[in-house]
Design a protein around this motif. Structure first.
Motif, PDB file in Angstrom:
ATOM      1  N   UNK A  69       1.893  10.832  -3.770  1.00 57.06           N
ATOM      2  CA  UNK A  69       1.801  11.446  -2.552  1.00 57.06           C
ATOM      3  C   UNK A  69       3.387  11.390  -1.925  1.00 57.06           C
ATOM      4  N   UNK A  70       3.809  12.424  -1.548  1.00 58.80           N
ATOM      5  CA  UNK A  70       5.086  12.537  -0.801  1.00 58.80           C
ATOM      6  C   UNK A  70       5.023  12.607   0.870  1.00 58.80           C
ATOM      7  N   UNK A  71       6.305  12.057   1.355  1.00 60.78           N
ATOM      8  CA  UNK A  71       6.315  12.366   2.847  1.00 60.78           C
ATOM      9  C   UNK A  71       6.070  13.962   3.428  1.00 60.78           C
ATOM     10  N   UNK A  72       5.113  13.580   4.267  1.00 59.59           N
ATOM     11  CA  UNK A  72       4.615  14.797   4.831  1.00 59.59           C
ATOM     12  C   UNK A  72       3.121  15.165   4.366  1.00 59.59           C
ATOM     13  N   UNK A  73       2.768  14.686   2.972  1.00 60.69           N
ATOM     14  CA  UNK A  73       1.363  14.936   2.550  1.00 60.69           C
ATOM     15  C   UNK A  73       0.394  14.267   3.760  1.00 60.69           C
ATOM     16  N   UNK A  74      -0.937  14.591   3.553  1.00 62.81           N
ATOM     17  CA  UNK A  74      -1.932  13.992   4.494  1.00 62.81           C
ATOM     18  C   UNK A  74      -2.887  13.408   4.027  1.00 62.81           C
ATOM     19  N   UNK A 105       0.936  -1.151   0.038  1.00 63.99           N
ATOM     20  CA  UNK A 105       0.065   0.129   0.010  1.00 63.99           C
ATOM     21  C   UNK A 105       0.824   1.311  -0.055  1.00 63.99           C
ATOM     22  N   UNK A 106       2.028   1.341   0.638  1.00 60.81           N
ATOM     23  CA  UNK A 106       2.810   2.477   0.777  1.00 60.81           C
ATOM     24  C   UNK A 106       3.481   2.583  -0.595  1.00 60.81           C
ATOM     25  N   UNK A 107       3.833   1.743  -1.378  1.00 63.21           N
ATOM     26  CA  UNK A 107       4.248   1.813  -2.579  1.00 63.21           C
ATOM     27  C   UNK A 107       3.291   2.246  -3.530  1.00 63.21           C
ATOM     28  N   UNK A 129       0.218   4.032   5.061  1.00 67.54           N
ATOM     29  CA  UNK A 129       0.721   5.541   5.145  1.00 67.54           C
ATOM     30  C   UNK A 129       1.942   5.774   5.775  1.00 67.54           C
ATOM     31  N   UNK A 130       2.295   5.412   6.999  1.00 63.81           N
ATOM     32  CA  UNK A 130       3.436   5.507   7.825  1.00 63.81           C
ATOM     33  C   UNK A 130       4.660   5.166   7.257  1.00 63.81           C
ATOM     34  N   UNK A 131       4.690   3.750   6.479  1.00 66.05           N
ATOM     35  CA  UNK A 131       5.839   3.540   5.684  1.00 66.05           C
ATOM     36  C   UNK A 131       6.003   4.291   4.439  1.00 66.05           C
ATOM     37  N   UNK A 132       5.062   4.987   4.020  1.00 63.43           N
ATOM     38  CA  UNK A 132       5.119   5.937   2.606  1.00 63.43           C
ATOM     39  C   UNK A 132       5.420   7.501   3.371  1.00 63.43           C
TER      40      UNK A 132
END
Length: 544
Positions: A67-72, A57-59, A90-93
């Motif tokens: 989506x980039x790190x920090x996006x909600x 799911x993160x991939x 989501x946390x892995x991403x």
């Protein structure tokens, strides 16, 4: 002040080497492997499977959605296996989770999505019309849609360009390149929304450090040998989108290797009783209203509580009479705790090794400082009531995009003002005696009067209104609404129906009283405290 300042948790985090919340699952998959991590109905997922699906799911989130790190990422789901995959994916991403109540109305959903700036939402299929109703006013670009039965009956097709089915996202993500969270301890992990005294819901900024520390603080209350990591079954009826269950029943359960049995709809008591009968229960997390409802069910006494080691009550005050009845029926003691959204949430907890004190909640968990102050901020002597202040590594970074509200909530030297009036005794035990704020606590959910009043006043036939909380054995507190009218033909039923259109179910008043006029001060300010005291006195008289 209780509990000297220390750095027990920081040292433990350093030993573990955890730098973000995904590390909880990464470690658990190595330690607990094929043991069951979460169950939901007839379905389950092991720690290894949860890691693999979360990675997929993160991939998908990073490579397919961009989506980039920090996006909600907003999540609007009940307790399902899809929820925990989404959380850890989501946390892995490296994304920021925006937990959103699936029961929210259009105005409530609109505010949370708009305020957070979420770019995508994972949502239950039946709630897609709700998202569509607000999407044009938000930054939401993509919907990832799931069904309650997706796990056993996967749905993969969608004919809408901005919609992907959840199970299809997992399949697509599996073939995409690996991702790195790119998040550290001080980075934002969750925007957990809480009510505000002005009626505006605010996002508490909880960092990876806040939540990791609170997980370690929460598990520190377990006595050596009392519970066995990797071999306990925890029934989890409280919604994971609520901060107490999110930390205790999701994050901490992964850390300890517990099998969490997710209850999708705790109002469906027949199915919940069936789950309690089917599993070897050793742990149960609940709330006062749930304990009352369970004990009233005709099949309650058929549940085997003989192996139960721990029953937790959190999110709302535990009624003493309810706790006594529970013990008489089950032989298990309910242990109470106290916390806030702003504290990730655990602050106080009763343990098996601390003495029981009637009327007191418990003592501060490790690395947590408490003090009681007067209105001028001066610390009060032991045993004197005043506002409770908290300081510790679990305390939020602040309110999302609200520096003024953040400044009002913290003292100059970093103490969080809880708004609760409490007493701390000579042994460090806390008793809550009142609220400085006007917040109403309904079945564990914070409800602020202005939030209700703003919704009520959208009706043109209402002139003025005041919402107050009154004691309720089942809910902890119930909402009573006082109104005066422009339209004299309006009935109490009409007002309740209006509230149901504007507010989540738990915010809808249980009682409505229509008056010619409402009490005001000499400058015309509505006197909420007068009406609250009057309402509570009426309840006390009836109960006497």
């Amino acid at each position: 002040m209780s509990t000297p300042e220390s750095c027990v948790v920081a040292g433990r985090l350093a030993e573990l080497g955890h730098t973000n919340l995904y590390d909880l699952l990464k470690q658990a998959s190595h330690v607990y492997g094929d043991k069951t991590a979460f169950s939901c109905g007839a379905d389950s997922v092991s720690f290894t499977e949860l890691r693999d699906k979360s990675d997929s799911f993160a991939r998908y989130l990073r490579h397919e959605l961009g989506l980039q790190p920090g996006d909600r990422l907003a999540i609007q789901l009940p307790n399902l296996l899809q929820y925990v995959v989404t959380i850890f994916g989501a946390l892995k991403a490296g994304l920021v989770i925006v937990n959103t109540n699936p029961q929210y109305t259009v105005p409530e959903t609109r505010h949370q999505f708009t305020d957070s700036g979420a770019r995508a939402v994972v949502v239950l299929d039946k709630l897609v019309p709700l998202v569509r109703a607000v999407q044009g006013e938000t930054a939401i670009e993509r919907l990832i849609v799931t069904s309650v039965d997706d796990w056993s009956n996967p749905q993969v097709a969608s004919d809408e360009a901005d919609v992907t089915r959840f199970m299809a996202a997992l399949t697509k993500g599996k073939a995409l390149p690996e991702v790195d969270p790119q998040r550290g301890l001080e980075d934002l992990a969750v925007l957990q929304y809480t009510g505000g005294t002005t009626g505006v819901s605010k996002g508490a900024m909880l960092t990876h450090n806040n939540l990791l520390c609170n997980v370690l603080q929460a598990v520190s209350i377990l006595s050596p040998g009392e519970l066995e990591y990797g071999n306990e079954v925890r029934v989890s009826p409280l919604p994971l989108y609520h901060i107490f269950a999110f930390t205790a029943n999701c994050l901490a359960s992964v850390f300890t290797g517990f099998n969490s049995v997710l209850i999708t709809n705790p109002r469906d008591l027949d199915n919940m009783i069936a789950d309690l009968q089917r599993h070897r229960i050793t742990l149960l997390t609940g709330i006062n209203s749930l304990f009352v409802s369970l004990m009233a069910h005709p099949q309650f006494d058929s549940i085997d509580f003989s192996q139960v080691k721990w029953v937790n009550s959190g999110g709302a005050p535990l009624n003493l009479a309810v706790a006594k009845r529970w013990y008489e029926r089950t032989g298990s003691v309910i242990r109470e705790g106290f916390g806030m959204t702003e504290t990730s949430p655990v602050v106080i907890a009763a343990t098996a090794t601390t003495p029981y004190k009637e009327g007191y909640i418990g003592q501060a968990i490790i690395d947590t400082q408490l003090k009681i102050v007067d209105d001028a901020g001066n610390e009060l002597p032991t045993g004197e009531p005043g506002e409770l202040l908290v300081r510790g590594p679990q305390v939020m970074k602040g309110y999302w995009q609200r520096p003024e509200a953040t400044a009002e909530t913290f003292t100059a030297d970093g103490w969080l003002k809880t708004g609760d009036i409490g007493v701390i005794d000579e042994d460090g035990f806390l008793k809550l005696v009142d609220r400085k704020k006007d917040m109403i606590l309904v079945s564990g959910f914070n409800v602020y009067p202005n939030d209700i009043e703003d919704a009520v006043m959208r009706h043109p036939g209402i002139r003025e209104c005041v919402a107050v909380g009154i004691p309720d054995e089942r809910k902890g507190e119930a909402i009573k609404l006082y109104v005066s009218l422009h339209d004299q033909n309006l009935t109490e039923a009409d007002i309740v129906a209006h509230c149901r259109e504007q507010l989540t179910g738990y915010k809808v008043p249980s009682f409505v009283e229509i008056r010619d006029d409402l009490p005001k001060s000499t400058v015309g300010k509505l006197l909420r405290r007068v009406l609250r005291d009057e309402a509570r006195a009426e309840v006390a008289e009836v109960s006497a």
